[in-house]
Design a protein around this motif. Structure first.
Motif, PDB file in Angstrom:
ATOM      1  N   ALA A 229       4.104   6.253   1.211  1.00  0.00           N
ATOM      2  CA  ALA A 229       4.712   6.266  -0.122  1.00  0.00           C
ATOM      3  C   ALA A 229       6.032   5.504  -0.130  1.00  0.00           C
ATOM      4  CB  ALA A 229       4.923   7.705  -0.592  1.00  0.00           C
TER       5      ALA A 229
ATOM      6  N   SER B 252      -0.695  10.469  -3.705  1.00  0.00           N
ATOM      7  CA  SER B 252      -0.802  10.095  -5.114  1.00  0.00           C
ATOM      8  C   SER B 252       0.255   9.069  -5.497  1.00  0.00           C
ATOM      9  CB  SER B 252      -0.663  11.344  -5.995  1.00  0.00           C
ATOM     10  OG  SER B 252      -1.687  12.270  -5.738  1.00  0.00           O
ATOM     11  N   ILE B 253       1.433   9.154  -4.847  1.00  0.00           N
ATOM     12  CA  ILE B 253       2.483   8.170  -5.101  1.00  0.00           C
ATOM     13  C   ILE B 253       1.997   6.777  -4.700  1.00  0.00           C
ATOM     14  CG2 ILE B 253       4.848   7.486  -4.515  1.00  0.00           C
ATOM     15  CD1 ILE B 253       5.396  10.448  -3.885  1.00  0.00           C
TER      16      ILE B 253
ATOM     17  N   VAL C  33       6.798   1.957  -2.285  1.00  0.00           N
ATOM     18  CA  VAL C  33       7.929   1.847  -3.209  1.00  0.00           C
ATOM     19  C   VAL C  33       8.744   0.592  -2.885  1.00  0.00           C
ATOM     20  CG1 VAL C  33      10.127   2.879  -3.881  1.00  0.00           C
ATOM     21  CG2 VAL C  33       8.083   4.304  -3.730  1.00  0.00           C
TER      22      VAL C  33
END
Length: 458
Positions: free
Chosen positions: A207, A144-145, A211
């Motif tokens: 993830a 989900s990130i 980022v």
């Protein structure tokens, strides 16, 4: 945008295919890396066995619907940015960026909400075992990130592409890819003192990479366009009005992409009713069609970016005509390269897929006549479609795609496979016939010339 490209766009002669190449090659490499990342992730997880691989595939299928929606609206953002960048109106640029980011975050948030509410039930229904369902849900929870990160990252990538800075999204992928690979390996297997998280480690590695990628893009946005923060006002007087205008522009483009994805999935399910060898051959050639076809599609998208910028600058019609003619010649060269790749793959089938049945390899070789022709009408249609979208003629383009898919390709594929028992090569040829059906509608609209007089600033 680079100073050379800006000068070319504003000169009397206008841009040429060289300018398209300058935009297209970073976009092409980025798309290939994106496809390659999926293959790498699957390879890393495959070391954990079929159960983990099945769980990842199931989770990716659920997440794919949300990511597909984000990519669809991001493509619309790319075209819109190119239009407003061409106008030079900083209020318009700020409004487009804020609207695009709002839409992407909204789509990502709605998608995540749907996953959290219904994803567990869907996975539980589709999973072959409780173990696969549990692993898939664990993967999806961390992934989900990535979905939220892609909502931001794809918007920023489209913004930079629309401004002509296509190398920045490429650099972001080159930075995040090794981070994804090494962090995933470490977290999957518990290397260097890290916990062994199995399939969840693969999601966490992705993830971490997203980022870093988003952080790089945000840094570049602040570095290059920090002045947008100090631009007062919104397009059409308010952010709500700007957002409404952006949504109206984006929806037909997004609908076109949704339709294409869904039609492709439906046809893939129908292909499963072919003979085992024919289905294997179709399964093998499909990724090559997608990856190699990226060359022609990214060339067409780069052409659309420059057309949108020229229209935003209110370039003369003769400049637009000269540029599109040059870009079209380049598109045919790109189509020739794609056809050469297809030819090489099919002729090398015995070496590439030596472990497969000889009948499967023979079917792959039979695809040659279709695959060497397909890139040419497809590339020409893509030039037309992107040029028309750049002028704001998005609804017409949407209709061409949707009706050719759902009135021809899908029913024709079902008829050919389920009732007529056609050979695989004739089933594959329906992709080419779809392009030939679209060709008159696209080219007649483009040659009519109204796109050259589009009011982008309206």
């Amino acid at each position: 945008m680079t100073s050379n490209s800006t000068a070319s766009l504003s000169s009397d002669t206008g841009p040429t295919s060289r300018d398209v190449l300058a935009l297209a090659w970073p976009m092409t490499l980025k798309a290939i890396i994106l496809h390659g990342t999926v293959v790498i992730d699957a390879y890393l997880v495959s070391a954990l066995g079929e159960t983990a691989l099945a769980a990842m595939g199931l989770a990716a299928a659920v997440a794919g619907f949300v990511l597909g929606a984000i990519l669809a609206f991001s493509h619309a953002m790319q075209i819109r940015t190119a239009q407003v960048f061409g106008t030079g109106d900083q209020i318009y640029v700020k409004s487009a960026l804020a609207s695009g980011m709002t839409i992407n975050l909204a789509v990502g948030s709605v998608g995540l909400t749907a996953i959290w509410l219904f994803g567990g039930g869907v996975i539980g229904t589709m999973a072959p075992s409780e173990e696969v369902a549990s692993l898939a849900w664990n993967y999806l929870s961390v992934f989900s990130i990535v979905i939220l990160g892609e909502a931001v990252g794809q918007c920023l990538s489209s913004y930079f592409n629309g401004c002509g800075r296509t190398r920045l999204p490429l650099y972001s992928f080159c930075l995040s890819l090794p981070i994804n690979v090494f962090s995933s390996i470490a977290l999957i297997h518990g290397l260097w003192g890290l916990p062994a998280l199995g399939i969840t480690g693969a999601a966490l590695g992705s993830a971490i990479a997203i980022v870093v990628q988003v952080g790089f893009l945000l840094f570049q946005l602040i570095r290059l366009d920090r002045g947008l923060r100090h631009v007062a006002g919104w397009r059409r007087g308010s952010f709500k009005a700007s957002l409404s205008q952006h949504v109206g522009f984006s929806l037909p483009i997004a609908a076109t992409f949704f339709s294409a994805q869904f039609a492709t999935h439906v046809c893939a399910l129908i292909y499963a009713r072919l003979s085992l060898n024919a289905f294997a051959a179709m399964t093998l050639i499909s990724p090559w069609i997608m990856v190699a076809g990226t060359v022609g599609m990214q060339w067409a998208q780069a052409t659309g970016i420059i057309v949108a910028q020229l229209l935003g600058r209110k370039a003369r019609e003769d400049v637009l005509d000269r540029f599109l003619s040059s870009a079209w010649r380049g598109a045919f060269i790109a189509a020739g390269l794609v056809a050469a790749v297809y030819l090489a793959v099919c002729l090398s089938a015995n070496a590439l897929y030596a472990d497969l049945n000889i009948e499967t390899r023979t079917i792959l070789l039979s695809f040659v006549p279709v695959l060497v022709v397909l890139p040419f009408p497809k590339g020409s249609n893509a030039i037309c479609g992107n040029a028309l979208r750049a002028s704001g003629d998005t609804i017409y383009v949407m209709h061409i795609f949707i009706w050719s898919q759902w009135l021809f390709r899908v029913p024709a594929t079902a008829l050919a496979v389920l009732y007529l028992d056609w050979a695989a090569v004739w089933v594959l040829s329906l992709l080419m016939w779809e392009e030939l059906i679209k060709l008159p509608a696209f080219h007649r609209r483009l040659f009519k010339g109204n796109w050259k007089r589009a009011e982008i600033a309206a």
